[in-house]
Design a protein around this motif. Structure first.
Motif, PDB file in Angstrom:
ATOM      1  N   THR A  36      24.040  56.571 -33.348  1.00  0.00           N
ATOM      2  CA  THR A  36      23.285  55.185 -33.339  1.00  0.00           C
ATOM      3  C   THR A  36      23.277  54.813 -31.790  1.00  0.00           C
ATOM      4  O   THR A  36      24.124  55.304 -30.989  1.00  0.00           O
ATOM      5  N   ASP A  37      22.092  54.428 -31.448  1.00  0.00           N
ATOM      6  CA  ASP A  37      21.898  53.718 -30.268  1.00  0.00           C
ATOM      7  C   ASP A  37      21.306  52.452 -30.238  1.00  0.00           C
ATOM      8  O   ASP A  37      20.628  52.077 -31.114  1.00  0.00           O
ATOM      9  N   SER A  38      21.439  51.410 -28.973  1.00  0.00           N
ATOM     10  CA  SER A  38      20.798  50.124 -29.029  1.00  0.00           C
ATOM     11  C   SER A  38      20.598  49.847 -27.854  1.00  0.00           C
ATOM     12  O   SER A  38      21.005  50.313 -26.827  1.00  0.00           O
ATOM     13  N   THR A  46      19.018  48.071 -32.808  1.00  0.00           N
ATOM     14  CA  THR A  46      19.858  49.293 -33.305  1.00  0.00           C
ATOM     15  C   THR A  46      19.081  50.249 -34.123  1.00  0.00           C
ATOM     16  O   THR A  46      18.530  49.926 -35.317  1.00  0.00           O
ATOM     17  N   VAL A  48      20.040  53.812 -36.375  1.00  0.00           N
ATOM     18  CA  VAL A  48      20.631  54.703 -36.761  1.00  0.00           C
ATOM     19  C   VAL A  48      19.994  55.891 -37.041  1.00  0.00           C
ATOM     20  O   VAL A  48      18.902  55.805 -37.875  1.00  0.00           O
ATOM     21  N   LYS A  77      29.135  46.334 -28.173  1.00  0.00           N
ATOM     22  CA  LYS A  77      28.064  47.180 -28.329  1.00  0.00           C
ATOM     23  C   LYS A  77      28.246  48.524 -28.799  1.00  0.00           C
ATOM     24  O   LYS A  77      27.682  49.072 -29.955  1.00  0.00           O
ATOM     25  N   GLU A  81      27.603  49.955 -32.513  1.00  0.00           N
ATOM     26  CA  GLU A  81      26.992  51.252 -32.799  1.00  0.00           C
ATOM     27  C   GLU A  81      27.855  52.436 -33.773  1.00  0.00           C
ATOM     28  O   GLU A  81      27.417  52.774 -34.699  1.00  0.00           O
ATOM     29  N   THR A  82      28.986  52.351 -33.351  1.00  0.00           N
ATOM     30  CA  THR A  82      30.039  53.346 -33.994  1.00  0.00           C
ATOM     31  C   THR A  82      30.303  52.971 -35.483  1.00  0.00           C
ATOM     32  O   THR A  82      30.209  53.609 -36.438  1.00  0.00           O
ATOM     33  N   SER A  85      27.285  53.754 -37.520  1.00  0.00           N
ATOM     34  CA  SER A  85      27.362  55.164 -37.699  1.00  0.00           C
ATOM     35  C   SER A  85      28.532  55.472 -38.722  1.00  0.00           C
ATOM     36  O   SER A  85      27.941  56.382 -39.714  1.00  0.00           O
ATOM     37  N   ALA A 144      22.543  60.476 -31.319  1.00  0.00           N
ATOM     38  CA  ALA A 144      22.658  59.038 -30.583  1.00  0.00           C
ATOM     39  C   ALA A 144      22.004  59.069 -29.552  1.00  0.00           C
ATOM     40  O   ALA A 144      21.093  58.364 -28.901  1.00  0.00           O
ATOM     41  N   SER A 152      14.842  53.388 -30.058  1.00  0.00           N
ATOM     42  CA  SER A 152      15.506  52.279 -29.827  1.00  0.00           C
ATOM     43  C   SER A 152      14.580  51.478 -28.539  1.00  0.00           C
ATOM     44  O   SER A 152      15.102  50.300 -28.506  1.00  0.00           O
TER      45      SER A 152
END
Length: 153
Positions: A36-38, A46, A48, A77, A81-82, A85, A144, A152
């Motif tokens: 995941t990244d945002s 966000t 995933v 953040k 994200e974690t 995921s 990610a 993202s």
């Protein structure tokens, strides 16, 4: 979920596509990863990613985009994200287990030893491992830091 190859697909359709992808070359080695990244705008976008890499022979991936209230604290953040995921990885793990697919799932975290989040990497890695998953950080966290990062922005 979205896929550059298959377009918009339901979660169950994604599982079926993954099963078919693996069944085409059952003796191959596979890396299944979730990352995941945002990015912050007026909100936090966000993304995933679920990536299936057939080692030495390409792969496929799926992604989902969510917009949430802006998260300005970098630690919060990364934990968010974690958690995204892990949520997908747990559901994916159960679905793949039912399909008799067991290659293990690795969680890819968009954090590295040289960044602002380096000090919380041990906590994140410990959390992921305690949940039963392998963990990759930068520069090895391509789901990610490369795929999710692209979608993202």
């Amino acid at each position: 979920m979205h896929s550059p190859t298959y377009g918009e697909v339901s979660y169950s359709k994604m599982i079926q596509i993954i099963k078919n992808f693996i069944s085409k070359s059952p003796d191959s080695m596979y890396n299944i990863s979730v990352g995941t990244d945002s990015q912050n705008f007026g909100y936090t976008k966000t993304v995933v990613v679920v990536a299936i890499h057939r080692v030495g022979n390409g792969g496929i991936f799926f992604y989902d985009v969510k917009k949430v209230k802006k998260i300005t604290n970098i630690t919060q953040k990364l934990f968010f994200e974690t958690s995204m995921s892990l949520e997908i990885a747990i559901a994916l793990s159960k679905a793949l287990e039912q399909e008799k697919i067991d290659f293990g799932i690795s969680i890819h975290v968009d954090a590295g030893e040289n960044g602002k989040t380096s000090k919380i990497i041990p906590e994140i890695v410990g959390w992921i491992k305690a949940c039963g998953f392998n963990c990759e950080t930068k520069p090895n966290s391509y789901a990610a830091s490369s795929i999710a990062d692209k979608y993202s922005k």
